[in-house]
Design an enzyme around this catalytic site. Sequence first.
Site, mmCIF file in Angstrom:
data_model
loop_
_atom_site.group_PDB
_atom_site.id
_atom_site.type_symbol
_atom_site.label_atom_id
_atom_site.label_comp_id
_atom_site.label_asym_id
_atom_site.label_seq_id
_atom_site.Cartn_x
_atom_site.Cartn_y
_atom_site.Cartn_z
ATOM 1 N N GLN A 1 3.536 -1.611 5.801
ATOM 2 C CA GLN A 1 4.650 -0.818 5.288
ATOM 3 C C GLN A 1 5.738 -0.688 6.344
ATOM 4 O O GLN A 1 5.441 -0.531 7.532
ATOM 5 C CB GLN A 1 4.171 0.582 4.905
ATOM 6 C CG GLN A 1 3.197 0.617 3.746
ATOM 7 C CD GLN A 1 2.758 2.039 3.435
ATOM 8 O OE1 GLN A 1 2.193 2.712 4.287
ATOM 9 N NE2 GLN A 1 3.023 2.502 2.232
ATOM 10 N N LYS B 1 8.896 13.259 -5.042
ATOM 11 C CA LYS B 1 9.401 12.007 -4.494
ATOM 12 C C LYS B 1 10.468 11.407 -5.393
ATOM 13 O O LYS B 1 10.563 11.705 -6.585
ATOM 14 C CB LYS B 1 8.266 11.000 -4.311
ATOM 15 C CG LYS B 1 7.569 10.598 -5.606
ATOM 16 C CD LYS B 1 6.490 9.546 -5.359
ATOM 17 C CE LYS B 1 5.765 9.173 -6.661
ATOM 18 N NZ LYS B 1 4.824 8.058 -6.465
ATOM 19 N N HIS C 1 8.695 11.359 3.992
ATOM 20 C CA HIS C 1 8.072 10.033 4.007
ATOM 21 C C HIS C 1 9.073 9.067 3.387
ATOM 22 O O HIS C 1 9.648 9.360 2.328
ATOM 23 C CB HIS C 1 6.798 10.004 3.163
ATOM 24 C CG HIS C 1 5.775 11.023 3.544
ATOM 25 N ND1 HIS C 1 4.554 10.681 4.090
ATOM 26 C CD2 HIS C 1 5.780 12.377 3.443
ATOM 27 C CE1 HIS C 1 3.854 11.783 4.299
ATOM 28 N NE2 HIS C 1 4.572 12.827 3.913
ATOM 29 N N HIS D 1 8.750 8.334 9.024
ATOM 30 C CA HIS D 1 8.541 9.756 8.766
ATOM 31 C C HIS D 1 9.565 10.535 9.585
ATOM 32 O O HIS D 1 9.681 10.350 10.796
ATOM 33 C CB HIS D 1 7.112 10.164 9.103
ATOM 34 C CG HIS D 1 6.120 9.484 8.212
ATOM 35 N ND1 HIS D 1 5.472 8.334 8.574
ATOM 36 C CD2 HIS D 1 5.716 9.766 6.953
ATOM 37 C CE1 HIS D 1 4.692 7.940 7.577
ATOM 38 N NE2 HIS D 1 4.822 8.789 6.590
ATOM 39 N N ARG E 1 -6.200 -0.386 1.591
ATOM 40 C CA ARG E 1 -6.530 0.408 0.415
ATOM 41 C C ARG E 1 -7.444 -0.396 -0.498
ATOM 42 O O ARG E 1 -7.192 -1.577 -0.748
ATOM 43 C CB ARG E 1 -5.266 0.825 -0.336
ATOM 44 C CG ARG E 1 -4.350 1.683 0.531
ATOM 45 C CD ARG E 1 -3.094 2.113 -0.185
ATOM 46 N NE ARG E 1 -2.180 2.770 0.733
ATOM 47 C CZ ARG E 1 -0.946 3.128 0.420
ATOM 48 N NH1 ARG E 1 -0.489 2.911 -0.807
ATOM 49 N NH2 ARG E 1 -0.173 3.709 1.312
ATOM 50 N N ASP F 1 7.365 1.787 7.406
ATOM 51 C CA ASP F 1 7.072 3.199 7.169
ATOM 52 C C ASP F 1 7.838 4.088 8.136
ATOM 53 O O ASP F 1 7.821 3.861 9.352
ATOM 54 C CB ASP F 1 5.570 3.423 7.357
ATOM 55 C CG ASP F 1 5.020 4.473 6.423
ATOM 56 O OD1 ASP F 1 5.811 5.076 5.687
ATOM 57 O OD2 ASP F 1 3.798 4.676 6.431
#
Length: 667
Positions: free
Chosen positions: A398, A483, A529, A402, A380, A400
């Site tokens: 991350q 979130k 997420h 899902h 990023r 991460d």
Amino acid sequence: MSNITISLPDGSSRELPGGSTALDLAASIGSGLRKAAVAASIDGVEADLTVPLVDGNVVALITNDTDAGRHVLRHSTAHVLAQAVTQLYPGAKFTIGPAIENGFYYDFDLPDGKTFTDDDLGVIEKQMKEIVKQNQPFTRSEHSMAEAKELFADQPYKVEIIERVESADADAEDAGEVSGDGIISAYRNTDEFIDMCVGPHVPSTGKLAFFKLQRVSGSYWRGNEKGPQLQRVYGTAWESKQALAGHLHQLEEALKRDHRKLAVEQDLLSFPSKLGGGLAVWHPKGATIRKLMEDYSRQRHENGGYEFVYTPHLANANLFETSGHLDFYADGMYPPMEMDNGTYYPKPMNCPMHCLIFDSRQRSYRELPLRLFELGTVYRYERAGTLHGLMRIRGFTQDDSHIYCTQEQLAGEVAGLLDFVLSVLRAFGFDEFTFNLSTRDPEKSVGTDEIWETATTALRDALDSHGLEYAVKEGDAAFYGPKIDIDVRDAIGRSWQLSTIQADFQLPERFDLEYVGADNNRHRPIMLHRALMGSIERFFGVLVEHYAGAFPTWLAPVQVRVLPVATPHEEYAHEVVDRLRSAGARVDMVAADDGLGKRIRNGKVEKLPYVLVVGDDDVAARTVGVNVRADMQSEGAPDVERDVPLDDFVCRFEGEVAEATDAALQA
């Protein structure tokens, strides 16, 4: 004038003479409240204490020891800073001066190319104290656009803000300056100084006794590197001498714990200039800790029924067009790479690729919930001025996940994720949490109101069912769904946002994801997420600062160091190393090339959990002298435990690590 009746938040009411203000209301309740009040919420709208009340108003007094009250204190102090600077530097132009977390800043365009130095802070602060001593009242006035432009004719940045409002081009940066309703409000301290602001402000400068200017830096108008370069002055303001002193002490502690400093001292990682800004290389000791963190994460996810996946570091632009990132997140992405077969971007998120995995074949309701997990590296673009060690970095990994589930499974999955998140954070030594529920920003989101309401309700119900207190952040959600953000409080009281759980009805729609239900019809899954540590790099940085580099034994890169008193003891020292290594310890030995005292001190500087010393008596008796790190010593225990049998220490070490590891995995 007849009396008026005012309702209070607790449901009670109070009768006051007509024309009374919120300050009069505070005084009628008690002198302590009158002294502590800095503003009021009148029928849900924050206002100055000097605003006249009317019959039927519902009034909540805002005191200086609350977050809202401190915000008022800090924004008011920013005005005094601007006033002091314009008095000391005639011709100075002032721009914006918002309250920020724990403080405030103000940006200035100084005449003749002058720049502030740290030495100037004392002079400015002295002038501010003189303004406070004079107890100047903050007097509010309202003006039309034309009147405001004339009023601030000598302040071009203020005029620009007014013109942006006129053209409906105002943004969040202008929010504290203007209300956007065609009326410009301003606050005057004296005939010589007036500043544009929505307010509210404290009644007078005498309320602002406890502040400290901290540092200066360069900045750009509106963050545009091609725009005018400004001088920014940062400060902090609090409600009492004790609160200010406590905050300054916390800052001193934070400086000692700065992960960038400790990373160098302990040889954990570095940020080579040749590599580029916002990118780190991990040295062996730092990489050891990172591996332990990642191994722990993998084990917990394996135990939790997650499927492991891997995805590439870049993707075709079509993927991010489908996901919506090019519409809503392009400013945070690196520029595209034009290739012979299309345009590619380094990935800023893992979620679009996980959607492709779900969509790789037909799915059945029997497979749901499908929990995909990846330690996925993303990239990023962060502006150079925002980079901060591992806390704000351009390439990071991350943990991460899902989760694809049915609508009926949504509430249970979110509730389970809350348990999972909290157990992981507790395993790494955090036990104080703050929860925030972020809701939709209609201007920066996709999807119907009904879908957003369903997702938001599921998150809210999960928090409520756990009995957790939480704040609602209006309009702070991701573009695809609401979130829950979970903040942790570290050892010195700072708050860090680490974990997040996000409900998403949008990406399954955009990627046309489907599963076959029990009714043999096709249905759209819901996507969650979820990141526990968030960014591995940032989590590591927070851990370094939380522990001040003194990692618990199970995480320490070197758990035990063996020091022979002299060269003749090195052979036995090697035996001790081998014995510990066979027991799974991360252990090293430092030969007797330097004095023993220096080597022991070095071990303490490196914050090693255990330093073992072996000499003549230890060689003969197969014992060790045990130096335990100060924070690990039992109350009343000696600094050095002598003549400890080697086998006893190994058993003790194995038990400590096994207990900590088991507790972490079972948290």
